[in-house]
Design an enzyme around this catalytic site. Structure first.
Site, PDB file in Angstrom:
ATOM      1  N   TYR A 125      19.713  19.648  70.353  1.00 10.32           N
ATOM      2  CA  TYR A 125      20.664  18.991  69.439  1.00 10.32           C
ATOM      3  C   TYR A 125      22.032  19.663  69.527  1.00 10.32           C
ATOM      4  CZ  TYR A 125      22.871  18.403  64.803  1.00 10.32           C
ATOM      5  OH  TYR A 125      23.759  18.214  63.780  1.00 10.32           O
TER       6      TYR A 125
HETATM    7  N1  NAP Z   1      21.337  18.233  58.624  1.00 13.36           N
HETATM    8  C1  NAP Z   1      22.059  19.319  58.795  1.00 13.36           C
HETATM    9  O1  NAP Z   1      21.752  20.404  58.247  1.00 13.36           O
HETATM   10  C2  NAP Z   1      23.292  19.250  59.651  1.00 13.36           C
HETATM   11  C3  NAP Z   1      23.973  20.440  59.950  1.00 13.36           C
HETATM   12  C4  NAP Z   1      25.161  20.367  60.681  1.00 13.36           C
HETATM   13  C5  NAP Z   1      25.655  19.132  61.082  1.00 13.36           C
HETATM   14  N2  NAP Z   1      24.950  17.988  60.795  1.00 13.36           N
HETATM   15  C6  NAP Z   1      25.551  16.704  61.219  1.00 13.36           C
HETATM   16  O2  NAP Z   1      26.214  16.148  60.082  1.00 13.36           O
HETATM   17  C7  NAP Z   1      26.272  14.727  60.221  1.00 13.36           C
HETATM   18  C8  NAP Z   1      25.794  14.080  58.928  1.00 13.36           C
HETATM   19  O3  NAP Z   1      24.528  14.588  58.602  1.00 13.36           O
HETATM   20  P1  NAP Z   1      23.691  13.910  57.400  1.00 13.36           P
HETATM   21  O4  NAP Z   1      22.472  14.774  57.222  1.00 13.36           O
HETATM   22  O5  NAP Z   1      24.584  13.634  56.271  1.00 13.36           O
HETATM   23  O6  NAP Z   1      23.309  12.556  58.107  1.00 13.36           O
HETATM   24  P2  NAP Z   1      22.094  11.537  57.801  1.00 13.36           P
HETATM   25  O7  NAP Z   1      21.831  11.483  56.336  1.00 13.36           O
HETATM   26  O8  NAP Z   1      20.974  11.856  58.723  1.00 13.36           O
HETATM   27  O9  NAP Z   1      22.781  10.156  58.207  1.00 13.36           O
HETATM   28  C9  NAP Z   1      23.031   9.825  59.521  1.00 13.36           C
HETATM   29  C10 NAP Z   1      23.449   8.361  59.535  1.00 13.36           C
HETATM   30  O10 NAP Z   1      23.639   7.983  60.900  1.00 13.36           O
HETATM   31  C11 NAP Z   1      23.220   6.651  60.994  1.00 13.36           C
HETATM   32  N3  NAP Z   1      22.824   6.271  62.350  1.00 13.36           N
HETATM   33  C12 NAP Z   1      21.776   6.728  63.062  1.00 13.36           C
HETATM   34  N4  NAP Z   1      21.689   6.066  64.227  1.00 13.36           N
HETATM   35  C13 NAP Z   1      22.711   5.167  64.240  1.00 13.36           C
HETATM   36  C14 NAP Z   1      23.132   4.180  65.155  1.00 13.36           C
HETATM   37  N5  NAP Z   1      22.473   3.950  66.309  1.00 13.36           N
HETATM   38  N6  NAP Z   1      24.220   3.432  64.853  1.00 13.36           N
HETATM   39  C15 NAP Z   1      24.894   3.622  63.687  1.00 13.36           C
HETATM   40  N7  NAP Z   1      24.525   4.532  62.757  1.00 13.36           N
HETATM   41  C16 NAP Z   1      23.438   5.300  63.037  1.00 13.36           C
HETATM   42  C17 NAP Z   1      22.016   6.543  60.079  1.00 13.36           C
HETATM   43  O11 NAP Z   1      21.827   5.200  59.756  1.00 13.36           O
HETATM   44  P3  NAP Z   1      20.497   4.631  59.021  1.00 13.36           P
HETATM   45  O12 NAP Z   1      20.791   4.803  57.550  1.00 13.36           O
HETATM   46  O13 NAP Z   1      20.437   3.222  59.460  1.00 13.36           O
HETATM   47  O14 NAP Z   1      19.343   5.467  59.490  1.00 13.36           O
HETATM   48  C18 NAP Z   1      22.420   7.416  58.905  1.00 13.36           C
HETATM   49  O15 NAP Z   1      23.002   6.668  57.864  1.00 13.36           O
HETATM   50  C19 NAP Z   1      25.452  14.372  61.442  1.00 13.36           C
HETATM   51  O16 NAP Z   1      26.327  14.184  62.533  1.00 13.36           O
HETATM   52  C20 NAP Z   1      24.602  15.615  61.648  1.00 13.36           C
HETATM   53  O17 NAP Z   1      24.245  15.770  63.008  1.00 13.36           O
HETATM   54  C21 NAP Z   1      23.803  18.017  60.090  1.00 13.36           C
END
Ligand code: NAP
Length: 214
Positions: A125
């Site tokens: 990732y």
């Molecule tokens: N989790 C962590 O601790 C962490 C740490 C550092 C950075 N990040 C990054 O921070 C960002 C936000 O994280 P989050 O946890 O708030 O995200 P999240 O809740 O997992 O939401 C991701 C969104 O992306 C959408 N998505 C997935 N595939 C898609 C596609 N093919 N086309 C359009 N939309 C799509 C999903 O849509 P659906 O609702 O339809 O599924 C979901 O609404 C991400 O880039 C993640 O990698 C996360």
């Protein structure tokens, strides 16, 4: 500013739309399911359909700035990490260049500047995020890359710890709400242009933390 949010119904995206609205911007919420349109509207956004694995670019029409906060998430396979987190982000950058949308804010991840510094199960990732960031950095766009550490759903504090173009190896988790607020602060802050900023939970008011100290 018209701000298109890719991943508008995700954890950061849901918190970002009302903050953009409150700050006087016009948010467009891009989601891949029309079932989420009402939720986007309720949060102050104009809903549009866009799937990073399919038809996507027209959803950006009319935007002045784009925020990429989509992600395949931890419950899918590495194929989706490549197709959404890496290739989807690259497609978004390309679509902005084609449309003359100059401003792009990428939600990346801590460690993405140097994947070799990270070992363990999340390394693929981190590598995907690294190359998505590189695609943006090598583009003609005015970019800011935010690299938060582990995200939480705790209430926002209005404070963060920021590190411009640096990546200290430890710090506090950061609420998604505080990352969303950091995005809003970056939009009108030229000091963040061209920088990759690691974000931890912290004690510095967010606007102050995003003034460059490098
Ligand atoms: N989790 C962590 O601790 C962490 C740490 C550092 C950075 N990040 C990054 O921070 C960002 C936000 O994280 P989050 O946890 O708030 O995200 P999240 O809740 O997992 O939401 C991701 C969104 O992306 C959408 N998505 C997935 N595939 C898609 C596609 N093919 N086309 C359009 N939309 C799509 C999903 O849509 P659906 O609702 O339809 O599924 C979901 O609404 C991400 O880039 C993640 O990698 C996360």
């Amino acid at each position: 500013m018209v701000v298109a949010v890719i991943g508008a119904n995700g954890g950061i995206g849901r918190r970002l739309l009302p903050r953009l609205d409150d700050a006087g911007h016009q948010p467009i919420g891009i989601v891949r399911s029309e079932d989420q349109f009402d939720e986007v509207r309720d949060r102050g956004g104009e809903p549009r359909h866009g799937d990073l694995e399919g038809t996507f670019a027209p959803a950006l029409d009319g935007a002045d700035a784009v925020v990429f906060t989509a992600g395949a998430g931890g419950s899918t396979g590495w194929d989706k990490t490549i197709l959404v987190d890496l290739w989807g982000a690259k497609r978004a950058v390309d679509a902005c260049e084609e449309r003359g949308i100059d401003r792009f804010i990428m939600i990346s991840s801590r460690g993405a500047g140097d994947p070799e510094s990270r070992q363990g199960p999340l390394k693929p990732y981190i590598v995907a995020k690294h190359f998505a960031d590189r695609a943006l950095q090598r583009s003609s766009l005015d970019e800011t890359i935010l690299r938060p550490t582990r995200l939480t759903d705790e209430a926002g504090t209005g404070h963060v710890a920021s590190y411009f173009d640096a990546d200290p190896g430890s710090g506090d988790d950061v609420p998604r709400a505080d990352v969303a607020q950091a995005v809003v602060e970056c939009l009108n802050n030229e000091a963040t242009l061209g920088h990759a900023i690691t974000l931890y939970g912290g004690d510095t008011p967010t606007a102050e933390a995003l003034r460059t100290t490098a």
